[in-house]
Motif scaffolding. Structure first.
Motif, PDB file in Angstrom:
ATOM      1  N   ILE A 192      16.509 -26.048 -22.707  1.00 13.09           N
ATOM      2  CA  ILE A 192      16.794 -25.244 -23.905  1.00 13.09           C
ATOM      3  C   ILE A 192      18.094 -25.905 -24.433  1.00 13.09           C
ATOM      4  CG2 ILE A 192      17.969 -23.128 -24.454  1.00 13.09           C
ATOM      5  CD1 ILE A 192      16.270 -21.688 -22.695  1.00 13.09           C
ATOM      6  N   ILE A 193      19.151 -26.491 -23.366  1.00 14.43           N
ATOM      7  CA  ILE A 193      20.303 -27.284 -23.761  1.00 14.43           C
ATOM      8  C   ILE A 193      19.794 -28.295 -24.606  1.00 14.43           C
ATOM      9  CG2 ILE A 193      22.335 -28.241 -22.929  1.00 14.43           C
ATOM     10  CD1 ILE A 193      22.295 -26.209 -20.666  1.00 14.43           C
ATOM     11  N   LYS A 194      19.018 -29.169 -23.962  1.00 11.65           N
ATOM     12  CA  LYS A 194      18.583 -30.293 -24.504  1.00 11.65           C
ATOM     13  C   LYS A 194      18.200 -30.215 -25.846  1.00 11.65           C
ATOM     14  CE  LYS A 194      15.746 -34.573 -23.561  1.00 11.65           C
ATOM     15  NZ  LYS A 194      14.667 -34.986 -22.524  1.00 11.65           N
ATOM     16  N   ASN A 195      17.200 -29.320 -26.178  1.00 12.63           N
ATOM     17  CA  ASN A 195      16.535 -29.285 -27.609  1.00 12.63           C
ATOM     18  C   ASN A 195      17.492 -28.731 -28.514  1.00 12.63           C
ATOM     19  OD1 ASN A 195      14.199 -30.286 -26.505  1.00 12.63           O
ATOM     20  ND2 ASN A 195      13.564 -27.963 -25.646  1.00 12.63           N
ATOM     21  N   ALA A 200      19.389 -37.257 -32.370  1.00 16.06           N
ATOM     22  CA  ALA A 200      20.232 -38.582 -32.445  1.00 16.06           C
ATOM     23  C   ALA A 200      21.309 -38.790 -31.315  1.00 16.06           C
ATOM     24  CB  ALA A 200      20.786 -38.829 -33.847  1.00 16.06           C
ATOM     25  N   ARG A 201      22.053 -37.414 -31.026  1.00 14.66           N
ATOM     26  CA  ARG A 201      22.978 -37.298 -30.276  1.00 14.66           C
ATOM     27  C   ARG A 201      22.529 -37.247 -28.769  1.00 14.66           C
ATOM     28  NH1 ARG A 201      27.883 -36.002 -32.665  1.00 14.66           N
ATOM     29  NH2 ARG A 201      28.632 -36.430 -30.346  1.00 14.66           N
ATOM     30  N   PRO A 208      22.423 -33.993 -21.641  1.00 14.97           N
ATOM     31  CA  PRO A 208      23.170 -33.075 -22.139  1.00 14.97           C
ATOM     32  C   PRO A 208      23.509 -31.813 -21.432  1.00 14.97           C
ATOM     33  CG  PRO A 208      21.305 -33.093 -23.231  1.00 14.97           C
ATOM     34  CD  PRO A 208      21.347 -34.478 -22.434  1.00 14.97           C
ATOM     35  N   ALA A 209      22.547 -31.484 -20.517  1.00 10.60           N
ATOM     36  CA  ALA A 209      22.826 -30.075 -19.885  1.00 10.60           C
ATOM     37  C   ALA A 209      23.889 -30.442 -18.813  1.00 10.60           C
ATOM     38  CB  ALA A 209      21.678 -29.654 -19.189  1.00 10.60           C
ATOM     39  N   LYS A 210      24.240 -31.524 -18.364  1.00  9.21           N
ATOM     40  CA  LYS A 210      25.395 -31.672 -17.398  1.00  9.21           C
ATOM     41  C   LYS A 210      26.661 -30.908 -17.553  1.00  9.21           C
ATOM     42  CE  LYS A 210      28.078 -35.223 -14.813  1.00  9.21           C
ATOM     43  NZ  LYS A 210      28.059 -36.926 -14.612  1.00  9.21           N
ATOM     44  N   ARG A 211      27.027 -31.012 -18.870  1.00  3.96           N
ATOM     45  CA  ARG A 211      28.553 -30.393 -19.004  1.00  3.96           C
ATOM     46  C   ARG A 211      28.247 -28.901 -19.324  1.00  3.96           C
ATOM     47  NH1 ARG A 211      28.107 -34.766 -22.519  1.00  3.96           N
ATOM     48  NH2 ARG A 211      27.308 -33.515 -24.377  1.00  3.96           N
ATOM     49  N   ILE A 212      27.039 -28.453 -19.734  1.00  2.81           N
ATOM     50  CA  ILE A 212      27.109 -26.983 -19.851  1.00  2.81           C
ATOM     51  C   ILE A 212      26.863 -26.391 -18.463  1.00  2.81           C
ATOM     52  CG2 ILE A 212      25.474 -25.149 -20.770  1.00  2.81           C
ATOM     53  CD1 ILE A 212      27.258 -26.336 -22.727  1.00  2.81           C
ATOM     54  N   PHE A 213      26.135 -26.964 -17.424  1.00  2.00           N
ATOM     55  CA  PHE A 213      26.030 -26.653 -16.264  1.00  2.00           C
ATOM     56  C   PHE A 213      27.222 -26.619 -15.393  1.00  2.00           C
ATOM     57  CE2 PHE A 213      21.523 -26.491 -16.796  1.00  2.00           C
ATOM     58  CZ  PHE A 213      20.790 -26.126 -15.414  1.00  2.00           C
ATOM     59  N   GLN A 214      28.365 -27.765 -15.509  1.00  3.89           N
ATOM     60  CA  GLN A 214      29.397 -27.500 -14.980  1.00  3.89           C
ATOM     61  C   GLN A 214      30.354 -26.108 -15.575  1.00  3.89           C
ATOM     62  OE1 GLN A 214      32.205 -31.011 -15.075  1.00  3.89           O
ATOM     63  NE2 GLN A 214      33.419 -29.890 -16.862  1.00  3.89           N
ATOM     64  N   ALA A 215      30.209 -25.914 -16.990  1.00  5.52           N
ATOM     65  CA  ALA A 215      30.636 -24.864 -17.435  1.00  5.52           C
ATOM     66  C   ALA A 215      30.416 -23.478 -17.064  1.00  5.52           C
ATOM     67  CB  ALA A 215      30.661 -24.806 -19.045  1.00  5.52           C
TER      68      ALA A 215
END
Length: 316
Positions: A192-195, A200-201, A208-215
């Motif tokens: 879900i986070i990735k999509n 392009a980013r 991209p999920a790494k930061r959200i999982f940390q939060a």
């Protein structure tokens, strides 16, 4: 595989205990016992000393119980294990009759076994139920945050704890998904986070999920609030000439430690005052003006050492 079977390399092991400057007949606190790396190193350096080790994780306490049985590690010292959040350090030690200690060591962040054990739900790379609790007795977990917290609260923790530029898009995507069904899986949340992030980013940087999982993990465990409260207690507990060693692994933790130590090691002195009065003396002295970083050998051997920073202060 049990949690005890996972390997865990303690970061900045020798440097942390060197800077703690331990001596015999002392009282020490390992605020983040983990798999006991710093405690074992400390036990090898002192005689006739007490070490009080805190951890919220039941599996960490089980490791500690095994260490207590090993006389070759314990020697003539004593190890007391306390399953609790380190934000309750002063209260728990006071209950045991301890009002002063010679040193406190912190090794912040999630230990390797917690990341590696898929069941715990810390990893965005492994299938598991959304959990992320360091203390599995607590009610709040990652699943509750992801599914029950309002959109604005999700955006807030994503911005605050991960500095994610696409926090609003990710929160909206989570909100849309949970209207259809409850999100319970780590890999589903990672997708879900990735999509939610423009393609392009996604081509640059890590997952991209790494930061959200940390939060989410920080929010589940109130890591930053607990750290602030615990540092204040550690400073109160430390005897004059006693030291506090803190290893951080991310910028938000390091900022709290740096600012707390800086604030307590400086005083505002009126200009022209020849001698600083005792009642406005600083509480702490910085032992490390700049953080100690892992050397190249450690970086080569342990990938998780790359973001580690060690800061040390001494009570005046």
């Amino acid at each position: 595989m049990t949690s005890n079977e996972f390997t865990h390399k303690t970061v900045l092991l020798k440097e942390t205990i060197d800077m703690l400057n331990p001596s015999d007949d002392g009282v020490y606190v390992d605020a983040t016992f983990g798999r006991g790396g710093h405690t074992k190193e400390l036990l090898s350096r002192v005689h006739n000393s007490m070490i009080y080790a805190f951890d919220r994780d039941e599996s960490a306490i089980e490791v500690g119980d095994e260490i207590k049985k090993d006389q070759s590690i314990i020697g003539d010292n004593q190890l007391v294990l306390i399953r609790d959040n380190f934000e309750n350090m002063q209260e728990r030690l006071n209950d045991l009759g301890i009002s002063e200690v010679n040193g406190v060591v912190y090794d912040l962040g999630v230990s390797s076994p917690q990341f590696d054990d898929a069941v715990r739900g810390f990893s965005y790379k492994k299938e598991a139920r959304l959990d992320m609790r360091m203390d599995q007795r607590q009610e709040l977990d990652a699943e509750k945050i992801v599914n029950d917290w309002p959109y604005n609260d999700l955006v807030r923790i994503f911005f605050k704890y991960s500095d994610e530029k696409f926090s609003k898009q990710i929160a909206r995507s989570i909100e849309r998904t949970r209207e259809d069904h409850r999100i319970t899986s780590t890999l589903e949340l990672a997708d879900i986070i990735k999509n939610a992030i423009p393609a392009a980013r996604r081509r640059t940087g890590g997952h991209p999920a790494k930061r959200i999982f940390q939060a989410i993990r920080i929010a589940v465990n109130d890591e930053l609030g607990s750290l602030e409260r615990s540092l204040d207690q550690a400073i109160n507990l430390i005897k004059p000439s006693g030291r506090i060693s803190v290893i951080t692994f991310q910028s938000l933790e390091d900022r709290i430690v740096k600012h707390t130590f800086k604030e307590m090691s400086e005083v505002d002195v009126p200009r022209g005052l020849p001698v600083i009065p005792k009642d406005i003396q600083p509480t702490l002295k910085l032992i490390t003006r700049k953080p100690i970083l892992p050397n190249q050998t450690e970086l080569n051997e342990n990938n998780r050492a790359h973001s580690a920073k060690l800061r040390v202060v001494e009570k005046i």
